[in-house]
Design an enzyme around this catalytic site. Structure first.
Site, PDB file in Angstrom:
ATOM      1  CE  LYS A  43     -40.246-119.347 -10.513  1.00 45.07           C
ATOM      2  NZ  LYS A  43     -39.062-119.779  -9.516  1.00 45.07           N
ATOM      3  CE  LYS A  93     -33.911-108.438 -11.285  1.00 42.17           C
ATOM      4  NZ  LYS A  93     -34.234-109.266 -10.289  1.00 42.17           N
ATOM      5  CE  LYS A 116     -30.046-114.994 -22.079  1.00 45.76           C
ATOM      6  NZ  LYS A 116     -29.078-116.030 -21.831  1.00 45.76           N
TER       7      LYS A 116
HETATM    8  P1  ADP Z   1     -32.037-116.890 -11.039  1.00 43.98           P
HETATM    9  O1  ADP Z   1     -33.357-117.381 -11.315  1.00 43.98           O
HETATM   10  O2  ADP Z   1     -30.878-117.631 -10.909  1.00 43.98           O
HETATM   11  O3  ADP Z   1     -31.907-115.679 -10.036  1.00 43.98           O
HETATM   12  P2  ADP Z   1     -31.483-114.954 -13.119  1.00 43.98           P
HETATM   13  O4  ADP Z   1     -30.870-114.887 -14.476  1.00 43.98           O
HETATM   14  O5  ADP Z   1     -32.657-114.075 -12.756  1.00 43.98           O
HETATM   15  O6  ADP Z   1     -31.365-116.258 -12.418  1.00 43.98           O
HETATM   16  O7  ADP Z   1     -30.538-113.973 -11.893  1.00 43.98           O
HETATM   17  C1  ADP Z   1     -29.049-114.129 -11.713  1.00 43.98           C
HETATM   18  C2  ADP Z   1     -28.524-113.441 -10.824  1.00 43.98           C
HETATM   19  O8  ADP Z   1     -28.335-112.000 -11.334  1.00 43.98           O
HETATM   20  C3  ADP Z   1     -29.380-112.986  -9.548  1.00 43.98           C
HETATM   21  O9  ADP Z   1     -28.251-112.792  -8.528  1.00 43.98           O
HETATM   22  C4  ADP Z   1     -30.059-111.766  -9.931  1.00 43.98           C
HETATM   23  O10 ADP Z   1     -30.263-111.038  -8.926  1.00 43.98           O
HETATM   24  C5  ADP Z   1     -29.231-111.132 -10.863  1.00 43.98           C
HETATM   25  N1  ADP Z   1     -29.807-110.448 -11.759  1.00 43.98           N
HETATM   26  C6  ADP Z   1     -30.455-110.624 -12.834  1.00 43.98           C
HETATM   27  N2  ADP Z   1     -31.313-109.712 -13.578  1.00 43.98           N
HETATM   28  C7  ADP Z   1     -30.718-108.548 -12.902  1.00 43.98           C
HETATM   29  C8  ADP Z   1     -30.971-107.321 -13.117  1.00 43.98           C
HETATM   30  N3  ADP Z   1     -31.885-106.858 -14.382  1.00 43.98           N
HETATM   31  N4  ADP Z   1     -30.685-106.229 -12.290  1.00 43.98           N
HETATM   32  C9  ADP Z   1     -29.753-106.735 -11.347  1.00 43.98           C
HETATM   33  N5  ADP Z   1     -29.652-107.932 -10.865  1.00 43.98           N
HETATM   34  C10 ADP Z   1     -29.912-108.881 -11.796  1.00 43.98           C
END
Ligand code: ADP
Length: 332
Positions: free
Chosen positions: A115, A196, A199
């Site tokens: 971070k 991955k 956003k």
């Molecule tokens: P956070 O910071 O709360 O983890 P994210 O938006 O990165 O926010 O992720 C929210 C959830 O969605 C988490 O459980 C994460 O593992 C899942 N997630 C996010 N992006 C992906 C992806 N591309 N493939 C699989 N799981 C995802």
């Protein structure tokens, strides 16, 4: 008499409208876990503040996230769904827990270092204390299980260490060591085919997007980059579009594409058209439900307020026990 079920906690930062990665990697699991566990799902808005540039979107993002969860099948009758900051006790617990957390432990965490690398202009105290707040989220509700992928296991281990330190320091058993609910780590790649879906990388397909938008995004997806011409054979094993077919298409279609792509019997355009249709068909009921919820935002906020009421009832009990265990003077 109904048997007491194991309590699960999971939180997600309010990132607004959710994408297919969130849906397949997290939300469907939320829905599934409701069958076997008492689930507490928190929209962790305070966590969002550590790296956020503006809070203008925060309320809207919380609502969007709640809409996606509800439309996907998270059931507020069954599960507690709420916004983290609506239960301010979590911040109190965060402060109290921080007394048993060595500084070095926090600065050493790879996630903190990462971070700092990502946000060198804004290395704030909240960023450092993030894992302590995360522990407070879990411990406040005495969650027994926390669903984490193997890559997030160190975070939960941190929480378990906090529990041991706290209980040892104050010679108590009030805090409960949560167990890891091992969930398969699913990594959904974005439209760029390599990263991955996220956003921040602008490679996402929102689950709430309408059918034409979804189709447009699917048609923009990167396929097997070695396949330059329609007449070139492709390799589904390294094609992200094929990975999506495996999640959204019938066995018959998957089998057909697997064969035809390799001998250039089907081109990428047709392959993507089929995928777009299948994603749109699969997401249609979700979109319809979301549309219905969207018409009644007051009711959605009411669900979140009720969830917070239920969560606060649990939190009050824990905090009374925690304060007593520490030896803080009671107040009226
Ligand atoms: P956070 O910071 O709360 O983890 P994210 O938006 O990165 O926010 O992720 C929210 C959830 O969605 C988490 O459980 C994460 O593992 C899942 N997630 C996010 N992006 C992906 C992806 N591309 N493939 C699989 N799981 C995802």
């Amino acid at each position: 008499m109904t048997q007491k079920r194991v309590r699960v906690f999971s939180g997600a930062r309010p990132t607004g409208k959710q994408h297919l990665g969130n849906y397949l990697g997290a939300i469907l699991n939320y829905v599934e876990m409701q069958k076997d566990f008492d689930c507490i799902y928190s929209i962790v808005d305070i966590h969002a503040l550590t790296t956020v540039e503006t809070t203008l979107q925060l309320k809207e993002n919380c609502l969007d996230m709640a809409l996606d969860w509800l439309a996907a099948g998270v059931d507020p009758e069954q599960s507690i769904v709420f916004i983290q900051s609506h239960v301010p006790q979590v911040m109190e617990l965060h402060t109290l827990l921080s007394m048993v957390v060595p500084m070095g432990k926090l600065t050493d965490l790879p996630t903190f270092k990462e971070k700092v690398r990502m946000h060198p202009q804004n290395v704030n105290y909240g960023l450092l204390g993030y894992p302590v707040l995360m522990s407070a989220d879990i411990l406040l509700y005495k969650a027994e299980l926390v669903p984490v992928g193997i890559d997030q296991a160190p975070h939960l281990e941190f929480t378990r260490e906090v529990v041991r330190s706290f209980n040892y320091q104050y010679n108590t058993q009030v805090l409960l060591e949560p167990q890891m609910k091992n969930t398969p780590v699913m990594k959904v790649l974005g439209t760029d085919g390599v990263n991955k879906m996220s956003k921040s990388l602008n490679n996402e397909i929102e689950i709430a997007a309408d059918a034409p938008t979804t189709k447009k995004l699917v048609m923009s997806m990167v396929t097997d980059t070695n396949r330059k011409l329609r007449s070139d054979p492709g390799n589904p094993d390294i094609c992200n579009v094929f990975s999506f077919h495996k999640m959204f298409s019938s066995q018959e279609e998957i089998g057909m594409i697997d064969v035809e792509c390799r001998r250039a019997g089907i081109g990428c355009v047709d392959c993507k058209k089929t995928l777009a249709t299948n994603i749109n068909n699969a997401m249609a009921p979700f979109r319809e439900r979301r549309h219905e919820w969207m018409k009644k935002p007051k009711q959605v906020w009411e669900i979140l307020y009720n969830g917070a009421d239920r969560a606060r009832t649990i939190a009050d009990v824990t905090m009374a026990e925690v304060r007593d265990a520490i030896g803080l003077p009671r107040y009226r």
